[in-house]
Design an enzyme around this catalytic site. Structure first.
Site, PDB file in Angstrom:
ATOM      1  N   ARG A  93     -10.697  -6.875  14.805  1.00 20.23           N
ATOM      2  CA  ARG A  93      -9.347  -6.279  14.929  1.00 20.23           C
ATOM      3  C   ARG A  93      -8.385  -7.330  15.484  1.00 20.23           C
ATOM      4  NH1 ARG A  93      -8.273  -3.456  19.251  1.00 20.23           N
ATOM      5  NH2 ARG A  93     -10.295  -2.445  19.299  1.00 20.23           N
ATOM      6  N   TYR A 111      13.114   2.507   0.401  1.00 23.17           N
ATOM      7  CA  TYR A 111      11.907   3.183  -0.086  1.00 23.17           C
ATOM      8  C   TYR A 111      11.705   4.474   0.730  1.00 23.17           C
ATOM      9  CZ  TYR A 111       6.884   4.077  -0.356  1.00 23.17           C
ATOM     10  OH  TYR A 111       5.668   4.679  -0.483  1.00 23.17           O
ATOM     11  N   ASP A 118      12.858  -6.520   3.736  1.00 20.20           N
ATOM     12  CA  ASP A 118      11.741  -6.079   2.899  1.00 20.20           C
ATOM     13  C   ASP A 118      11.895  -6.796   1.556  1.00 20.20           C
ATOM     14  OD1 ASP A 118      10.011  -4.763   1.164  1.00 20.20           O
ATOM     15  OD2 ASP A 118      10.288  -2.812   2.123  1.00 20.20           O
ATOM     16  N   LYS A 178       1.975  -4.947  -3.805  1.00 18.25           N
ATOM     17  CA  LYS A 178       2.773  -5.106  -5.036  1.00 18.25           C
ATOM     18  C   LYS A 178       2.573  -6.499  -5.639  1.00 18.25           C
ATOM     19  CE  LYS A 178       4.171  -1.109  -3.420  1.00 18.25           C
ATOM     20  NZ  LYS A 178       3.520   0.142  -3.759  1.00 18.25           N
TER      21      LYS A 178
HETATM   22  C1  LIG Z   1       9.999  -1.645  -1.053  1.00 17.51           C
HETATM   23  C2  LIG Z   1       8.756  -1.067  -0.481  1.00 17.51           C
HETATM   24  N1  LIG Z   1       8.469  -1.272   0.819  1.00 17.51           N
HETATM   25  C3  LIG Z   1       7.353  -0.768   1.383  1.00 17.51           C
HETATM   26  C4  LIG Z   1       6.452  -0.013   0.654  1.00 17.51           C
HETATM   27  C5  LIG Z   1       5.213   0.554   1.332  1.00 17.51           C
HETATM   28  O1  LIG Z   1       4.099  -0.166   0.984  1.00 17.51           O
HETATM   29  P1  LIG Z   1       2.593   0.438   0.924  1.00 17.51           P
HETATM   30  O2  LIG Z   1       2.579   1.425  -0.203  1.00 17.51           O
HETATM   31  O3  LIG Z   1       1.757  -0.765   0.705  1.00 17.51           O
HETATM   32  O4  LIG Z   1       2.344   1.105   2.224  1.00 17.51           O
HETATM   33  C6  LIG Z   1       6.695   0.203  -0.699  1.00 17.51           C
HETATM   34  C7  LIG Z   1       5.753   1.000  -1.504  1.00 17.51           C
HETATM   35  O5  LIG Z   1       6.028   1.391  -2.620  1.00 17.51           O
HETATM   36  C8  LIG Z   1       7.880  -0.330  -1.280  1.00 17.51           C
HETATM   37  O6  LIG Z   1       8.174  -0.142  -2.577  1.00 17.51           O
END
Ligand SMILES: Cc1ncc(COP(=O)(O)O)c(C=O)c1O
Length: 382
Positions: A49, A101, A173, A198
């Site tokens: 961890r 998101y 992000d 992604k």
């Molecule tokens: C722009 C964006 N940020 C964060 C996330 C969250 O990521 P995760 O699904 O890996 O938790 C997503 C998920 O679709 C996203 O599209």
């Protein structure tokens, strides 16, 4: 290593031969614990961890790819955003892009607010709105650019300058473009966040998230979040992301090329009411996309008018899969209101423009002619 060009970094940063065996690929250290060499002395690792050799290599690679000082990976993008905001204290003020998101909004509204942290959504394309919202208690401005799914852009350099002058940090992000197509730190961001699920992983076979910091205190803070909250990425999934980023530069070239070709086709199609893609000259922030990004990527959203029209379209697709998520080699299509933004009320969705007629595309790396033919036949069914 940092002097090398991007494609070289993607293959080699953090991915040097194993010092013990010479293995060219980073070994997957499936060990929860490590033998100590004495009282309070070890070989660099004691418990997974707190640190794992496979995860360390991924963190080294991601810090290099984003041009940051340190990186810490987590079990999902949401776990990374949790670690980003968890160090805030009651009474602190957080400004967030207004159409982020849906999962980010769910976390902030349904969990983080309970800790007495004030959260304010601001349209960050409007710099005056940002100036008005900033106050002495503002610690962080969290930017998503392009936004999911409306592909609205935020001028990272301008927001960084304004936030810094007010004593706040800015986090970006960067999930929709990947470090191959956008470098927020070079534009002034303090922290970069990704859902590595992604484009960084790129093969839709594992979840993950990362926070890349630019100061030693970011490293200390996010390491504490790994150790204290425990939402870390497993060694095997760390390996999958390491493997994925070796081809990041190559994949992003193809995603970008296919994205442009598909968008150009859809922009002319009579059944498409609106297309949101910053690569088109008709996008209201096209000039900013050209200035700020190194490509336009493969994310775009279409307005087909109604939920029924989207249903017919999704049902007719053959190459594109009707599935949530993005950034994998395969093309995906999803109905935003009932997938990524299902956590929002219909009223909030209307407020930020996420109507029932929207369908988001993540264009993969297949042959663009096949993708365009698939979209053409599915639009016939609309
Ligand atoms: C722009 C964006 N940020 C964060 C996330 C969250 O990521 P995760 O699904 O890996 O938790 C997503 C998920 O679709 C996203 O599209």
């Amino acid at each position: 290593m940092s002097d090398y060009k991007y494609s070289t970094l993607a293959v080699h940063a953090g991915q040097y031969p194993d010092p013990l065996t010479g293995a060219v690929n980073v070994p997957v250290y499936l060990s929860s614990t490590f033998e100590l060499t004495g009282i309070a002395s070890d070989r660099g690792w004691d418990y997974s961890r707190a640190g794992n050799p496979t995860r360390d290599r991924l963190e080294e690679a991601l810090a290099a790819l984003e041009g940051g000082l340190n990186a810490h990976v987590f079990g999902s993008g949401m776990a990374a955003i949790t670690a980003l905001v968890a160090p805030l204290h009651a009474g602190d003020h957080l400004i967030c892009s207004h159409n982020v998101y849906g999962g980010t909004a769910r976390l902030l509204d349904q969990v983080i607010r309970h800790f007495g942290i004030e959260i304010e959504y601001v349209d960050l394309a409007n710099l005056d709105a940002l100036r008005k919202a900033l106050k002495p208690a503002t610690k962080l401005v969290h930017v998503e650019t392009p936004t999911n799914p409306l592909m609205q852009l935020t001028d990272i350099a301008a927001v960084a300058e304004i936030a810094h002058a007010a004593g706040a940090e800015i986090s970006v992000d960067n999930t929709f473009l990947s470090p191959a197509l956008q470098s927020p730190i070079a534009l002034g961001a303090d922290i970069v966040m990704h859902s590595t699920t992604k484009f960084l992983n790129g093969h839709s076979d594992g979840l993950g998230g990362v926070l890349v910091g630019t100061k030693p205190e970011h490293g200390e803070r996010f390491y504490l979040m790994q150790k204290a909250m425990g939402g870390i990425l497993s060694p095997f999934e760390s390996y999958l992301v390491l493997r994925g980023i070796k081809t990041l530069a190559l994949r992003m070239k193809q995603h970008d090329e296919n994205g442009r070709a598909v968008a150009a086709f859809l922009a002319e199609h009579p059944k498409v009411k609106t297309i949101f893609y910053p690569g088109l000259a008709s996008h209201p922030q096209h000039e900013l996309a050209v200035r700020q990004q190194k490509g336009f990527g493969s994310m775009m959203t279409l307005d087909l008018g109604t939920r029924e029209a989207v249903g017919r379209f999704l049902g007719a697709l053959k190459v594109f899969l009707n599935a949530e998520s993005l950034g994998g080699v395969e093309s995906l299509a999803s109905h935003s209101a009932t997938t990524t933004h299902a956590a929002l009320t219909e009223e909030r969705r209307q407020e930020i423009g996420i109507t029932q007629g929207l369908v988001r595309l993540s264009v993969g790396i297949e042959d663009s002619e096949d993708l365009i033919a698939d979209l053409a036949q599915a639009l016939e069914a609309v």
